[in-house]
Design an enzyme around this catalytic site. Sequence first.
Site, PDB file in Angstrom:
ATOM      1  N   ASN A 174      -5.438  -7.991  -0.464  1.00 47.95           N
ATOM      2  CA  ASN A 174      -5.407  -7.131   0.583  1.00 47.95           C
ATOM      3  C   ASN A 174      -6.812  -7.179   1.360  1.00 47.95           C
ATOM      4  O   ASN A 174      -7.832  -7.442   0.868  1.00 47.95           O
ATOM      5  CB  ASN A 174      -5.308  -5.757   0.097  1.00 47.95           C
ATOM      6  CG  ASN A 174      -6.237  -5.096  -0.959  1.00 47.95           C
ATOM      7  OD1 ASN A 174      -6.663  -5.944  -1.753  1.00 47.95           O
ATOM      8  ND2 ASN A 174      -6.397  -3.777  -0.936  1.00 47.95           N
ATOM      9  N   GLU A 176      -8.480  -5.420   4.410  1.00 43.43           N
ATOM     10  CA  GLU A 176      -8.618  -4.243   5.033  1.00 43.43           C
ATOM     11  C   GLU A 176      -9.446  -4.176   6.576  1.00 43.43           C
ATOM     12  O   GLU A 176     -10.277  -5.071   6.865  1.00 43.43           O
ATOM     13  CB  GLU A 176      -9.277  -2.946   4.283  1.00 43.43           C
ATOM     14  CG  GLU A 176      -8.440  -2.647   3.047  1.00 43.43           C
ATOM     15  CD  GLU A 176      -9.024  -1.753   2.161  1.00 43.43           C
ATOM     16  OE1 GLU A 176      -9.887  -0.970   2.334  1.00 43.43           O
ATOM     17  OE2 GLU A 176      -7.987  -1.176   1.537  1.00 43.43           O
ATOM     18  N   CYS A 185      -1.790  -6.194   3.424  1.00 43.27           N
ATOM     19  CA  CYS A 185      -1.623  -6.149   1.771  1.00 43.27           C
ATOM     20  C   CYS A 185      -1.496  -7.366   1.179  1.00 43.27           C
ATOM     21  O   CYS A 185      -1.418  -8.396   1.990  1.00 43.27           O
ATOM     22  CB  CYS A 185      -0.202  -5.514   1.429  1.00 43.27           C
ATOM     23  SG  CYS A 185      -0.037  -3.619   1.636  1.00 43.27           S
ATOM     24  N   GLU A 187       0.581  -8.844  -0.910  1.00 42.86           N
ATOM     25  CA  GLU A 187       1.798  -9.810  -0.756  1.00 42.86           C
ATOM     26  C   GLU A 187       2.059 -10.095   0.418  1.00 42.86           C
ATOM     27  O   GLU A 187       2.703 -11.301   0.533  1.00 42.86           O
ATOM     28  CB  GLU A 187       2.939  -8.635  -1.134  1.00 42.86           C
ATOM     29  CG  GLU A 187       2.576  -7.972  -2.569  1.00 42.86           C
ATOM     30  CD  GLU A 187       1.737  -6.502  -2.537  1.00 42.86           C
ATOM     31  OE1 GLU A 187       0.958  -6.635  -1.826  1.00 42.86           O
ATOM     32  OE2 GLU A 187       2.437  -5.677  -3.113  1.00 42.86           O
ATOM     33  N   CYS A 220       4.068  -1.871  -1.859  1.00 40.70           N
ATOM     34  CA  CYS A 220       4.401  -0.775  -0.969  1.00 40.70           C
ATOM     35  C   CYS A 220       5.572  -1.167  -0.114  1.00 40.70           C
ATOM     36  O   CYS A 220       6.214  -2.414  -0.048  1.00 40.70           O
ATOM     37  CB  CYS A 220       3.235  -0.803  -0.041  1.00 40.70           C
ATOM     38  SG  CYS A 220       3.166  -1.719   1.385  1.00 40.70           S
ATOM     39  N   CYS A 223       5.733  -4.243   2.277  1.00 41.80           N
ATOM     40  CA  CYS A 223       5.758  -5.563   1.534  1.00 41.80           C
ATOM     41  C   CYS A 223       7.220  -5.801   0.964  1.00 41.80           C
ATOM     42  O   CYS A 223       7.754  -6.912   1.046  1.00 41.80           O
ATOM     43  CB  CYS A 223       4.614  -5.713   0.295  1.00 41.80           C
ATOM     44  SG  CYS A 223       3.080  -5.685   1.109  1.00 41.80           S
TER      45      CYS A 223
END
Length: 262
Positions: A174, A176, A185, A187, A220, A223
């Site tokens: 990830n 940010e 993210c 993935e 999430c 993803c």
Amino acid sequence: MIHDPAVTDVREQLRKLVREVRHRAYVPYSKHPEAVVLLLSDGSWIPGVRVESASFSLTILPLQNAWTTAVALNRRDVVAVAFSQPPDAGVRAFLEELKLSLLDVSSDLFASQASELPALREPLVPFLDQMPGSSLEGIQLAREVAARALAPYSRFPVGCLLQLENGRCIPGVNVEHPDWTRTLCAERNALGTAISYGIAPSTWRTLFLSCVNDVRGTPCGACRQLLAEHRSDLSVWMDRGLENPPELMRVDLLLPGFFVLQ
Ligand code: THU
């Protein structure tokens, strides 16, 4: 500015590359392929393309795609960025937030120095050196990859591997951003890398995922949607901590009835 034919040449090569990789963009809705190329200090380079989603706001922009690849591959030594089209104010702001100290050389090129760029070499290899031979090894490697995450806001590092049929693994972490909506993210980072390198979803085999602060970690919703749009039958191994074996799921079981746009 001093005219240096060698420099002009690298810039022209970058522009040519970005035009070439643009065709890997996944743009079934806008039909407007877009790309960037990040030049690294040793002359290797990273492509990043636009990846649209049927769930429109989940679209990954080329610069975000390439930058998150650079972070997952532990190569933040970006010395130039070439765009397939002049970046708008939002993309320029995103670039500034990366604090790469790049000069605005021309409308489609940003570089660390106006007069010196390394000679262009091969694209950066997007794979880890290791090839896990079991689900436990894959999970262990995903835990290690999570150390590359850029998660200063959540302090929730995530690592994943997208393993291909040939055993090679694309890492994802990830990444940010001060504007939380621009966070990506792990993935989707790995998925965006695969698409930017022209690695077809039919060759994706397994995703290994580790949320190192959360033994119940799971992809999430965003993803799940992106993975489902590209490879709904992909296997996902999720870390369940040191005490328990990893859990296996399939993307379409993680998001039954996911949205498609035909
Ligand atoms: N995150 C992931 O990388 N993958 C997921 O599936 C869940 C969330 C990241 C995004 C953000 O940096 C942090 O975890 C908290 O949401």
